[in-house]
Design an enzyme around this catalytic site. Structure first.
Site, mmCIF file in Angstrom:
data_model
loop_
_atom_site.group_PDB
_atom_site.id
_atom_site.type_symbol
_atom_site.label_atom_id
_atom_site.label_comp_id
_atom_site.label_asym_id
_atom_site.label_seq_id
_atom_site.Cartn_x
_atom_site.Cartn_y
_atom_site.Cartn_z
ATOM 1 N N SER A 1 -4.364 2.449 -8.762
ATOM 2 C CA SER A 1 -5.154 3.681 -8.741
ATOM 3 C C SER A 1 -6.162 3.750 -9.885
ATOM 4 C CB SER A 1 -4.200 4.876 -8.814
ATOM 5 O OG SER A 1 -4.905 6.053 -9.103
ATOM 6 N N ARG B 1 -7.139 22.417 -12.371
ATOM 7 C CA ARG B 1 -5.794 21.864 -12.494
ATOM 8 C C ARG B 1 -5.740 20.961 -13.719
ATOM 9 N NH1 ARG B 1 -4.971 19.393 -6.530
ATOM 10 N NH2 ARG B 1 -6.619 18.055 -7.351
ATOM 11 N N LEU C 1 0.823 -1.213 0.000
ATOM 12 C CA LEU C 1 0.000 0.000 0.000
ATOM 13 C C LEU C 1 0.855 1.259 0.000
ATOM 14 C CD1 LEU C 1 -2.417 -1.152 2.899
ATOM 15 C CD2 LEU C 1 -2.656 -1.613 0.445
ATOM 16 N N ASN D 1 -11.614 6.863 -5.151
ATOM 17 C CA ASN D 1 -11.167 7.812 -4.130
ATOM 18 C C ASN D 1 -11.617 7.349 -2.739
ATOM 19 O OD1 ASN D 1 -11.173 9.229 -6.724
ATOM 20 N ND2 ASN D 1 -10.720 11.052 -5.514
ATOM 21 N N TYR E 1 2.117 9.720 -11.164
ATOM 22 C CA TYR E 1 1.540 8.774 -10.197
ATOM 23 C C TYR E 1 0.829 7.617 -10.908
ATOM 24 C CZ TYR E 1 -1.299 7.391 -6.093
ATOM 25 O OH TYR E 1 -1.904 6.719 -5.065
#
Lengths: 262, 262
Positions: free
Chosen positions: A72, A222, A28, A126, A97
């Site tokens: 992710s 962003r 993790l 999320n 990422y």
């Protein structure tokens, strides 16, 4: 028996001591988050990707049976061509990422192929929930709720239309356990709520939970934020017999109880 | 004007001096080949992936307009679900070399998205041709031909049924030039001959070229060799107006002329 080892992820000897005799490893670790990863992609690669390669080498040496990896779902796909997003969707990350998470998945597959090291990668949406850090650059649900509780202004990057898939931490934990027990040939699963919530809807839900209006200020968007991310979780349902159980309103109420005592 | 700079790929200052004023960069560097990359994946990542990230940082600083990158059609896909393999095929590399090439493609896309740095990645099949190194761990066409010319035994890993897509070096160069001039939105192209040749057929072609039988010994197959690799080159044909022009028999004859004078 619970043993706690504190050490550096890049310290292969410490890792080998910690993992001796271990059959199952939940990986993790990440030294970055999406918004910081693009500031120094080389560091992202050396700490997370090379770090994981060192872990894999140790895993083969000490005879670990399975690695369950937290990937992710929010970043590996990039701008979605369809929602909800299935695991077979093209992978075009817009941040380092996501590229590193994806490369780790590929190395896990290579180690399975080359050395028979079993692994399951869970592409999380999320996550949010009880005892989440509130002084952080990620985790809109916790940050917004805590700001609202303190009567602080909530800042939104963009117009608030950005949609995310919020997964309660207890559902995330259940998926990790299901992946640990899984018998089958699928190695990558989306893990999300299966539902999307815009930032504006998130603010409304918090306002409803608190029973009062909330002040919001809108900042420029962003560039690395994809407009919408909702994961297709059919594969996890059919293969892992896993489903999210905590509705967002319930998860929010539970998180509020842990935050108000801070 | 041709300037020759000799330097280390990881030396960012040297790279910045070499690239000052340059508009177009062909990135053809790799410190590994597929068969060696799995021996030390961490080194593969640090030299090739982090090295390329440093190049991208320099490219943004000095204002390079486009990077044309030599990716790998032979390794990024892994075991093919269909042949010929289109660019949209799933990417499941079985060697670190392929994972790193793929990760570089993703960073190129990220840099296009974030900084407007234009790039085209060419997924090459197995290039071969004039003046190819013959003392190498890759390049079956050149290695086999030179061994046959010297009357040495040819070693084949597996039963010789492994199919590859052999691309003549002049066709590879033409595709690099086409990619440099390309106007359009596609950023990843397969570049191959469009035809497959088994190792046994390769040996037959060499035997035919030399006009005599060739001795072959079969060794155990290597786990990272995918059974078949033939690239679908329709995208390059329609977008780059590029097609391979040199038939394998012609390429082999041309390569033989350069090898016999060694």
């Amino acid at each position: 028996m619970l043993e706690y080892h504190k050490g550096d992820f890049s310290d292969q000897d410490a890792m080998e001591q910690a993992l001796a005799g271990v059959e199952l490893c939940f990986h993790l670790i990440s030294t970055t988050i999406p918004s910081t990863s693009n500031l120094n992609p080389s560091l992202d690669i050396s700490s997370n990707l090379i770090g994981t390669l060192k872990l894999l080498e140790v895993a083969v040496r000490v005879g670990i049976r399975r690695i369950v990896f937290a990937s992710s779902g929010g970043t590996v796909y990039g701008p979605p061509q369809q929602t909800p997003i299935p695991e077979s969707h093209p992978t075009n990350p817009t941040c380092s990422y996501g590229i590193v998470k994806l490369a780790i998945e590929k190395y896990l597959a290579m180690y399975r192929f080359m050395y028979g090291l079993d692994s399951v990668a869970l592409r999380f949406a999320n996550p949010y929930g009880d005892r989440q850090r509130i002084k952080a650059a990620q985790g809109a649900a916790a940050v917004f709720l805590s700001k609202a509780l303190r009567g602080e202004l909530i800042e939104i990057w963009g117009d608030g239309s950005v949609v995310r898939d919020y997964l309660h931490v207890s559902d995330a934990v259940n998926s990790l356990l299901a992946a640990a027990m899984y018998v089958g040939n699928t190695s990558v699963f989306n893990i999300g709520s299966g539902q999307g919530l815009s930032l504006n809807e998130l603010v409304s839900a918090i306002s409803f939970e608190l029973g009062r209006p909330i002040e919001v200020v809108y900042r420029p968007r962003r560039s690395f934020d994809v407009p919408c991310n909702i994961l297709d979780i059919q594969m996890a349902a059919s293969e892992l017999s896993w489903r999210p159980l905590v509705a967002f309103s319930e998860g929010l109420a539970r998180m509020r109880r842990t935050l108000t005592v801070l």
